[in-house]
Design a protein around this motif. Structure first.
Motif, PDB file in Angstrom:
ATOM      1  N   VAL A   4      14.202 -11.135 -10.369  1.00 20.02           N
ATOM      2  CA  VAL A   4      12.908 -10.754 -10.942  1.00 20.02           C
ATOM      3  C   VAL A   4      12.683 -11.490 -12.260  1.00 20.02           C
ATOM      4  O   VAL A   4      11.598 -12.012 -12.527  1.00 20.02           O
ATOM      5  N   GLU A   5      13.719 -11.533 -13.081  1.00 20.84           N
ATOM      6  CA  GLU A   5      13.618 -12.200 -14.378  1.00 20.84           C
ATOM      7  C   GLU A   5      13.413 -13.704 -14.217  1.00 20.84           C
ATOM      8  O   GLU A   5      12.684 -14.322 -15.000  1.00 20.84           O
ATOM      9  N   SER A   6      14.076 -14.280 -13.214  1.00 25.38           N
ATOM     10  CA  SER A   6      13.922 -15.725 -13.002  1.00 25.38           C
ATOM     11  C   SER A   6      12.503 -16.087 -12.592  1.00 25.38           C
ATOM     12  O   SER A   6      12.048 -17.209 -12.840  1.00 25.38           O
ATOM     13  N   GLU A   7      11.790 -15.137 -11.958  1.00 25.22           N
ATOM     14  CA  GLU A   7      10.399 -15.376 -11.556  1.00 25.22           C
ATOM     15  C   GLU A   7       9.414 -15.004 -12.661  1.00 25.22           C
ATOM     16  O   GLU A   7       8.194 -15.124 -12.485  1.00 25.22           O
ATOM     17  N   LYS A   8       9.967 -14.502 -13.805  1.00 23.07           N
ATOM     18  CA  LYS A   8       9.119 -14.077 -14.934  1.00 23.07           C
ATOM     19  C   LYS A   8       8.097 -13.028 -14.489  1.00 23.07           C
ATOM     20  O   LYS A   8       6.931 -13.047 -14.896  1.00 23.07           O
ATOM     21  N   TYR A   9       8.553 -12.119 -13.647  1.00 28.87           N
ATOM     22  CA  TYR A   9       7.698 -11.067 -13.112  1.00 28.87           C
ATOM     23  C   TYR A   9       7.891  -9.792 -13.925  1.00 28.87           C
ATOM     24  O   TYR A   9       9.012  -9.429 -14.282  1.00 28.87           O
ATOM     25  N   THR A  10       6.784  -9.109 -14.223  1.00 29.29           N
ATOM     26  CA  THR A  10       6.828  -7.857 -14.973  1.00 29.29           C
ATOM     27  C   THR A  10       6.613  -6.684 -14.029  1.00 29.29           C
ATOM     28  O   THR A  10       5.600  -6.622 -13.321  1.00 29.29           O
ATOM     29  N   LEU A  11       7.564  -5.776 -14.011  1.00 27.56           N
ATOM     30  CA  LEU A  11       7.439  -4.608 -13.146  1.00 27.56           C
ATOM     31  C   LEU A  11       6.313  -3.699 -13.614  1.00 27.56           C
ATOM     32  O   LEU A  11       6.187  -3.433 -14.822  1.00 27.56           O
ATOM     33  N   ASP A  76      18.438   8.564  -8.491  1.00 28.67           N
ATOM     34  CA  ASP A  76      17.593   9.140  -7.442  1.00 28.67           C
ATOM     35  C   ASP A  76      17.259   8.121  -6.355  1.00 28.67           C
ATOM     36  O   ASP A  76      16.862   8.491  -5.252  1.00 28.67           O
ATOM     37  N   THR A  77      17.395   6.835  -6.679  1.00 32.97           N
ATOM     38  CA  THR A  77      17.078   5.775  -5.716  1.00 32.97           C
ATOM     39  C   THR A  77      18.321   5.276  -4.973  1.00 32.97           C
ATOM     40  O   THR A  77      18.249   4.288  -4.246  1.00 32.97           O
ATOM     41  N   CYS A  78      19.441   5.967  -5.156  1.00 31.11           N
ATOM     42  CA  CYS A  78      20.706   5.491  -4.567  1.00 31.11           C
ATOM     43  C   CYS A  78      20.657   5.401  -3.046  1.00 31.11           C
ATOM     44  O   CYS A  78      21.257   4.492  -2.455  1.00 31.11           O
ATOM     45  N   GLY A  79      19.980   6.324  -2.400  1.00 30.37           N
ATOM     46  CA  GLY A  79      19.898   6.265  -0.947  1.00 30.37           C
ATOM     47  C   GLY A  79      19.237   4.987  -0.481  1.00 30.37           C
ATOM     48  O   GLY A  79      19.673   4.373   0.502  1.00 30.37           O
ATOM     49  N   ALA A  80      18.208   4.564  -1.180  1.00 28.19           N
ATOM     50  CA  ALA A  80      17.490   3.345  -0.808  1.00 28.19           C
ATOM     51  C   ALA A  80      18.261   2.081  -1.152  1.00 28.19           C
ATOM     52  O   ALA A  80      18.169   1.078  -0.452  1.00 28.19           O
ATOM     53  N   LEU A  81      19.043   2.144  -2.235  1.00 28.19           N
ATOM     54  CA  LEU A  81      19.698   0.934  -2.751  1.00 28.19           C
ATOM     55  C   LEU A  81      21.185   0.826  -2.409  1.00 28.19           C
ATOM     56  O   LEU A  81      21.889   0.001  -2.983  1.00 28.19           O
ATOM     57  N   HIS A  82      21.676   1.670  -1.516  1.00 30.78           N
ATOM     58  CA  HIS A  82      23.059   1.567  -1.018  1.00 30.78           C
ATOM     59  C   HIS A  82      24.100   1.722  -2.120  1.00 30.78           C
ATOM     60  O   HIS A  82      25.075   0.958  -2.182  1.00 30.78           O
ATOM     61  N   ALA A 116       9.859  -1.186  -2.644  1.00 30.00           N
ATOM     62  CA  ALA A 116       9.414  -2.580  -2.565  1.00 30.00           C
ATOM     63  C   ALA A 116       7.908  -2.696  -2.761  1.00 30.00           C
ATOM     64  O   ALA A 116       7.426  -3.569  -3.492  1.00 30.00           O
ATOM     65  N   ASN A 117       7.149  -1.794  -2.139  1.00 32.09           N
ATOM     66  CA  ASN A 117       5.688  -1.891  -2.196  1.00 32.09           C
ATOM     67  C   ASN A 117       5.099  -1.427  -3.526  1.00 32.09           C
ATOM     68  O   ASN A 117       4.032  -1.890  -3.918  1.00 32.09           O
ATOM     69  N   THR A 118       5.790  -0.514  -4.222  1.00 35.71           N
ATOM     70  CA  THR A 118       5.282  -0.061  -5.529  1.00 35.71           C
ATOM     71  C   THR A 118       5.732  -0.980  -6.663  1.00 35.71           C
ATOM     72  O   THR A 118       5.010  -1.149  -7.639  1.00 35.71           O
ATOM     73  N   CYS A 119       6.908  -1.562  -6.511  1.00 39.81           N
ATOM     74  CA  CYS A 119       7.411  -2.453  -7.563  1.00 39.81           C
ATOM     75  C   CYS A 119       6.880  -3.873  -7.405  1.00 39.81           C
ATOM     76  O   CYS A 119       6.684  -4.580  -8.404  1.00 39.81           O
ATOM     77  N   PHE A 120       6.646  -4.281  -6.169  1.00 39.58           N
ATOM     78  CA  PHE A 120       6.174  -5.644  -5.912  1.00 39.58           C
ATOM     79  C   PHE A 120       5.017  -5.604  -4.910  1.00 39.58           C
ATOM     80  O   PHE A 120       5.184  -5.988  -3.737  1.00 39.58           O
ATOM     81  N   PRO A 121       3.846  -5.129  -5.328  1.00 37.01           N
ATOM     82  CA  PRO A 121       2.695  -5.063  -4.413  1.00 37.01           C
ATOM     83  C   PRO A 121       2.346  -6.453  -3.883  1.00 37.01           C
ATOM     84  O   PRO A 121       2.030  -7.357  -4.661  1.00 37.01           O
ATOM     85  N   ALA A 122       2.435  -6.627  -2.580  1.00 36.51           N
ATOM     86  CA  ALA A 122       2.256  -7.954  -1.994  1.00 36.51           C
ATOM     87  C   ALA A 122       0.888  -8.550  -2.290  1.00 36.51           C
ATOM     88  O   ALA A 122       0.739  -9.771  -2.363  1.00 36.51           O
ATOM     89  N   GLU A 123      -0.114  -7.691  -2.464  1.00 35.75           N
ATOM     90  CA  GLU A 123      -1.476  -8.192  -2.704  1.00 35.75           C
ATOM     91  C   GLU A 123      -1.723  -8.572  -4.157  1.00 35.75           C
ATOM     92  O   GLU A 123      -2.776  -9.142  -4.491  1.00 35.75           O
ATOM     93  N   LYS A 124      -0.781  -8.289  -5.026  1.00 36.32           N
ATOM     94  CA  LYS A 124      -0.976  -8.524  -6.457  1.00 36.32           C
ATOM     95  C   LYS A 124      -0.964 -10.007  -6.807  1.00 36.32           C
ATOM     96  O   LYS A 124      -1.822 -10.493  -7.550  1.00 36.32           O
ATOM     97  N   SER A 125       0.006 -10.738  -6.281  1.00 41.78           N
ATOM     98  CA  SER A 125       0.147 -12.165  -6.599  1.00 41.78           C
ATOM     99  C   SER A 125       1.133 -12.792  -5.625  1.00 41.78           C
ATOM    100  O   SER A 125       1.902 -12.089  -4.956  1.00 41.78           O
ATOM    101  N   PRO A 126       1.146 -14.124  -5.542  1.00 44.85           N
ATOM    102  CA  PRO A 126       2.125 -14.791  -4.683  1.00 44.85           C
ATOM    103  C   PRO A 126       3.572 -14.481  -5.081  1.00 44.85           C
ATOM    104  O   PRO A 126       4.436 -14.343  -4.208  1.00 44.85           O
ATOM    105  N   ASP A 133       9.108  -9.423  -0.228  1.00 47.72           N
ATOM    106  CA  ASP A 133       9.867  -9.844   0.950  1.00 47.72           C
ATOM    107  C   ASP A 133      11.354  -9.962   0.621  1.00 47.72           C
ATOM    108  O   ASP A 133      12.212  -9.548   1.414  1.00 47.72           O
ATOM    109  N   PHE A 134      11.650 -10.514  -0.544  1.00 43.36           N
ATOM    110  CA  PHE A 134      13.040 -10.690  -0.958  1.00 43.36           C
ATOM    111  C   PHE A 134      13.751  -9.342  -1.094  1.00 43.36           C
ATOM    112  O   PHE A 134      14.882  -9.170  -0.644  1.00 43.36           O
ATOM    113  N   PHE A 135      13.076  -8.372  -1.718  1.00 45.31           N
ATOM    114  CA  PHE A 135      13.652  -7.037  -1.897  1.00 45.31           C
ATOM    115  C   PHE A 135      13.961  -6.383  -0.553  1.00 45.31           C
ATOM    116  O   PHE A 135      15.031  -5.791  -0.370  1.00 45.31           O
TER     117      PHE A 135
END
Length: 214
Positions: A4-11, A76-82, A116-126, A133-135
């Motif tokens: 995320v940091e390498s893409e300079k993306y802000t959550l 709380d996100t442990c189930g999703a993130l293994h 994935a959809n709340t942190c990286f909304p696909a419609e927000k930007s390329p 998709d990566f997540f």
């Protein structure tokens, strides 16, 4: 996060993984790992042998520094993130493979896709679409009973060699200390031997002398 940091993306603030949504953010930012088995509290500089004891110290002495406005924990996100899989990598005890339960797997997969959809909304930007998709490839695809669990198929992006570096550094220091100790003892023994020889040579010789009787 390294990706995320390498893409300079802000959550976005709506993302569950945003730092502002972590109740323990303030405390986690005041922890120093000085060396293996030595942790320090930045508030009072007290040292601990384990992060577990440091966490207990925070609960007992610095609970006022919890960010209660968020009232959420990243665990709380442990189930999703293994998290269970990640913990098993650092455990010395072999872990029995649990029976895969489709209902639990589907629940965790859904939670992962929501992240994935709340942190990286696909419609927000390329970039957001790329990270979405990566997540999902990194985390969500592994929530299945059909194939062997594969976490981080594209790597973790984190340097896992820090512990190895610590161990090698400690080993090098011990070897050097033993080496200099051996050198010191050798020189000490050699010096004592030389001094002994010098004293022996400086003694007067009584060979061939006669004792006169009155």
């Amino acid at each position: 996060m390294p990706f995320v940091e390498s893409e300079k993306y802000t959550l976005p603030k709506s993302c569950r993984l945003h730092p502002d949504n972590d109740i323990y953010r303030e405390q986690e930012g005041n922890i120093d790992e000085l060396r293996p088995m030595q942790w320090q509290c930045r508030y009072c500089k007290k040292l601990f042998r384990s992060q577990v004891y440091l966490d207990m110290h925070f609960d007992n002495r610095h609970s006022e520094n919890l960010d209660t406005s968020s009232n959420k924990c990243l665990a709380d996100t442990c189930g999703a993130l293994h998290c269970d899989y990640f913990d098993s990598l650092s455990s010395s005890k072999p872990k029995m493979q649990a029976t895969c339960k489709p209902a639990v797997v589907e629940k965790n997969r859904h939670a992962c896709e929501v992240l994935a959809n709340t942190c990286f909304p696909a419609e927000k930007s390329p970039v957001a679409k790329k990270l979405n998709d990566f997540f999902k490839r990194q985390f969500c695809d592994a929530h299945t009973c059909k194939k062997k669990l594969k976490i981080y198929p594209r790597g973790s992006g984190i340097d896992r060699n820090r512990s190895l570096i610590y161990a090698l550094s400690f080993f090098t220091i011990v070897v050097l200390a033993l080496f200099y100790l051996v050198v010191y003892l050798h020189k000490r023994e050699s010096g004592m031997l030389i001094k002994g020889l010098r004293r022996a040579r400086s003694r007067p010789s009584f060979k061939g002398s006669k004792v006169q009787k009155d």
